[in-house]
Design a protein around this motif. Structure first.
Motif, mmCIF file in Angstrom:
data_model
loop_
_atom_site.group_PDB
_atom_site.id
_atom_site.type_symbol
_atom_site.label_atom_id
_atom_site.label_comp_id
_atom_site.label_asym_id
_atom_site.label_seq_id
_atom_site.Cartn_x
_atom_site.Cartn_y
_atom_site.Cartn_z
ATOM 1 N N TYR A 103 0.834 -1.208 0.000
ATOM 2 C CA TYR A 103 0.000 0.000 0.000
ATOM 3 C C TYR A 103 0.861 1.248 0.000
ATOM 4 O O TYR A 103 0.569 2.212 -0.709
ATOM 5 N N GLY A 104 1.924 1.261 0.835
ATOM 6 C CA GLY A 104 2.710 2.478 0.870
ATOM 7 C C GLY A 104 3.963 2.363 1.710
ATOM 8 O O GLY A 104 4.234 1.345 2.350
ATOM 9 N N ILE A 105 4.733 3.436 1.693
ATOM 10 C CA ILE A 105 5.997 3.553 2.402
ATOM 11 C C ILE A 105 5.857 4.553 3.538
ATOM 12 O O ILE A 105 5.306 5.650 3.346
ATOM 13 N N VAL A 106 6.360 4.189 4.710
ATOM 14 C CA VAL A 106 6.479 5.105 5.834
ATOM 15 C C VAL A 106 7.919 5.607 5.847
ATOM 16 O O VAL A 106 8.858 4.812 5.964
ATOM 17 N N LEU A 107 8.083 6.911 5.707
ATOM 18 C CA LEU A 107 9.406 7.514 5.569
ATOM 19 C C LEU A 107 9.779 8.239 6.854
ATOM 20 O O LEU A 107 9.160 9.243 7.198
ATOM 21 N N PRO A 108 10.802 7.766 7.578
ATOM 22 C CA PRO A 108 11.168 8.397 8.850
ATOM 23 C C PRO A 108 12.089 9.605 8.655
ATOM 24 O O PRO A 108 12.639 9.830 7.570
ATOM 25 N N LYS A 109 12.232 10.374 9.748
ATOM 26 C CA LYS A 109 13.205 11.467 9.842
ATOM 27 C C LYS A 109 13.046 12.496 8.718
ATOM 28 O O LYS A 109 14.027 13.029 8.195
ATOM 29 N N VAL A 110 11.811 12.782 8.328
ATOM 30 C CA VAL A 110 11.579 13.762 7.268
ATOM 31 C C VAL A 110 11.760 15.166 7.850
ATOM 32 O O VAL A 110 11.069 15.552 8.792
ATOM 33 N N SER A 111 12.671 15.916 7.274
ATOM 34 C CA SER A 111 12.966 17.262 7.772
ATOM 35 C C SER A 111 12.450 18.361 6.862
ATOM 36 O O SER A 111 12.377 19.517 7.264
ATOM 37 N N GLU A 134 0.665 5.576 -11.840
ATOM 38 C CA GLU A 134 1.343 6.610 -11.074
ATOM 39 C C GLU A 134 0.519 6.968 -9.838
ATOM 40 O O GLU A 134 -0.698 7.126 -9.906
ATOM 41 N N GLY A 135 1.182 7.057 -8.701
ATOM 42 C CA GLY A 135 0.496 7.352 -7.455
ATOM 43 C C GLY A 135 -0.035 6.116 -6.753
ATOM 44 O O GLY A 135 -0.745 6.232 -5.758
ATOM 45 N N HIS A 136 0.294 4.915 -7.250
ATOM 46 C CA HIS A 136 -0.198 3.685 -6.631
ATOM 47 C C HIS A 136 0.256 3.568 -5.177
ATOM 48 O O HIS A 136 -0.523 3.204 -4.297
ATOM 49 N N PHE A 137 1.519 3.879 -4.920
ATOM 50 C CA PHE A 137 2.065 3.757 -3.572
ATOM 51 C C PHE A 137 1.789 5.027 -2.770
ATOM 52 O O PHE A 137 2.091 6.129 -3.217
ATOM 53 N N ALA A 138 1.219 4.847 -1.593
ATOM 54 C CA ALA A 138 1.049 5.972 -0.673
ATOM 55 C C ALA A 138 2.383 6.273 0.009
ATOM 56 O O ALA A 138 3.272 5.418 0.089
ATOM 57 N N LEU A 139 2.516 7.491 0.491
ATOM 58 C CA LEU A 139 3.709 7.895 1.233
ATOM 59 C C LEU A 139 3.262 8.536 2.540
ATOM 60 O O LEU A 139 2.430 9.451 2.542
ATOM 61 N N LEU A 140 3.806 8.021 3.641
ATOM 62 C CA LEU A 140 3.478 8.545 4.964
ATOM 63 C C LEU A 140 4.762 9.089 5.590
ATOM 64 O O LEU A 140 5.563 8.336 6.111
ATOM 65 N N PRO A 141 4.978 10.411 5.524
ATOM 66 C CA PRO A 141 6.184 10.991 6.118
ATOM 67 C C PRO A 141 6.043 11.097 7.634
ATOM 68 O O PRO A 141 5.010 11.542 8.141
ATOM 69 N N LEU A 142 7.090 10.687 8.356
ATOM 70 C CA LEU A 142 7.117 10.856 9.804
ATOM 71 C C LEU A 142 7.890 12.131 10.131
ATOM 72 O O LEU A 142 9.045 12.287 9.731
ATOM 73 N N LEU A 143 7.245 13.016 10.860
ATOM 74 C CA LEU A 143 7.833 14.309 11.210
ATOM 75 C C LEU A 143 8.491 14.170 12.569
ATOM 76 O O LEU A 143 7.859 14.345 13.601
ATOM 77 N N GLU A 144 9.773 13.860 12.582
ATOM 78 C CA GLU A 144 10.467 13.512 13.820
ATOM 79 C C GLU A 144 11.563 14.502 14.189
ATOM 80 O O GLU A 144 12.330 14.257 15.122
ATOM 81 N N THR A 145 11.638 15.604 13.449
ATOM 82 C CA THR A 145 12.596 16.658 13.762
ATOM 83 C C THR A 145 11.822 17.960 13.947
ATOM 84 O O THR A 145 10.686 18.105 13.471
ATOM 85 N N ALA A 146 12.445 18.922 14.631
ATOM 86 C CA ALA A 146 11.786 20.216 14.826
ATOM 87 C C ALA A 146 11.503 20.882 13.484
ATOM 88 O O ALA A 146 10.438 21.467 13.270
ATOM 89 N N ARG A 147 12.461 20.793 12.561
ATOM 90 C CA ARG A 147 12.240 21.397 11.249
ATOM 91 C C ARG A 147 11.111 20.700 10.514
ATOM 92 O O ARG A 147 10.270 21.340 9.860
ATOM 93 N N GLY A 148 11.071 19.371 10.586
ATOM 94 C CA GLY A 148 10.009 18.651 9.913
ATOM 95 C C GLY A 148 8.637 19.038 10.434
ATOM 96 O O GLY A 148 7.700 19.235 9.664
ATOM 97 N N LEU A 149 8.495 19.154 11.744
ATOM 98 C CA LEU A 149 7.230 19.573 12.334
ATOM 99 C C LEU A 149 6.882 21.002 11.916
ATOM 100 O O LEU A 149 5.722 21.311 11.630
#
Length: 306
Positions: A103-111, A134-149
């Motif tokens: 279904y998708g990728i969970v991407l950690p440490k997104v800044s 195109e767009g088949h895979f979902a992307l779930l970014p994890l906001l784990e840095t102050a800049r990312g948030l």
């Protein structure tokens, strides 16, 4: 946005259960618990010397999912960060698991949005390689840095494939270290943070934001309070760490029979008023109009089974 083509329609995910990538045999337990999605974790849940074997096991699990009859549980994989300094380990993992059945990728440490752009391009390449739209895979970014948030809105706007953006705060983790809060029993100190990220996600037109985490496995009452607070803020689901948490979270993020019945009554009242040439009407003690009816229709479209 970097993805200009049609994106696969997304649905709300109430519960996203983390499963260690080295324990793919636990997936049936996740499905039996009723999880809307399982996140096979190749990052924090797997020691460095076990990551290669876990990557192979996860890729095999994705292939099995592709060959099985479609079920209600979506399958995601949390890869390691897309970090050049780490030798692009995360990129290798993404290529290994981004195939039919995922279904998708969970991407950690997104800044920032540049991290999303990189992942988006890699996923688009995998879609072409496997003959997927195109767009088949979902992307779930994890906001784990102050800049990312801080840049949640820009991150949300960086790729059309993002559907479940939100704030996943927890005690003793990356977000606590980045922000400096001190976790209280109810996690109240993160409420404003979760609310701000939720607003950014909605403003970026990300349709189904999710929050988390509740790490006290035995405290189901605390989990329920935390989940109810997230739902009140506007989130549509939560990441969870234990199968026992799934039924609680699913219940909180699902309207009960009375709420659905009230939606039907409200719509009928507004439509009667409109037929009589009136825009607003008093309904069960409150003034309602088409805006409230539109919200009720959306709730029924997503959750009504009867």
């Amino acid at each position: 946005m970097s993805s200009d083509g049609a994106t696969t329609p997304r649905i709300p995910l109430r519960s996203l259960l983390f499963v260690p990538g080295s324990r793919t045999g636990w997936l049936p337990k996740a499905e039996a618990a009723g999880a809307d999605a399982a996140i096979l974790d190749l990052e924090d849940a797997v020691p460095e010397d076990g990551k290669a074997a876990a990557r192979e096991a996860v890729a095999a699990a994705v292939d099995r999912a592709a060959g099985a009859p479609p079920g209600p549980m979506r399958l995601l994989v949390r890869i390691n960060a897309l970090d050049r300094a780490a030798g692009w380990q995360g990129a290798d993992e993404l290529r290994a698991v981004a195939r039919p059945g995922l279904y998708g990728i969970v991407l950690p440490k997104v800044s920032g949005p540049e991290d999303v752009t990189t992942a988006d391009r890699l996923l688009a390449w995998c879609e072409r390689e496997h003959g997927l739209p195109e767009g088949h895979f979902a992307l779930l970014p994890l906001l784990e840095t102050a800049r990312g948030l801080r840049e949640a809105y820009a991150i949300g706007r960086a790729a059309a494939r993002i559907a479940h953006l939100g704030a996943v705060a927890a005690p003793d983790g990356d977000v606590e270290r980045a922000v400096g809060y001190r976790w209280s029993p109810g996690g109240e100190e993160t409420r404003e943070l979760r609310a701000r990220v939720l607003l950014d996600a909605r403003a970026a037109d990300r349709p189904h934001p999710v929050a988390g985490l509740w790490t006290d496995v035995a405290d189901l009452a605390g989990l329920r309070r935390f989940a109810e607070q997230n739902r009140a803020l506007g989130y549509e689901g939560m990441a969870v760490i234990h199968p026992s948490h799934v039924p609680v979270v699913n219940e909180v993020f699902s309207p009960d029979a009375e709420e659905l019945a009230r939606c039907r009554r409200l719509i009928a009242a507004v439509e009667r008023a409109q037929a009589e040439g009136t825009g607003a009407v008093r309904f069960e003690g409150r003034m309602v109009d088409e805006a409230m009816a539109a919200t009720a229709r959306r709730t029924l479209a997503r959750h009504d089974r009867g």
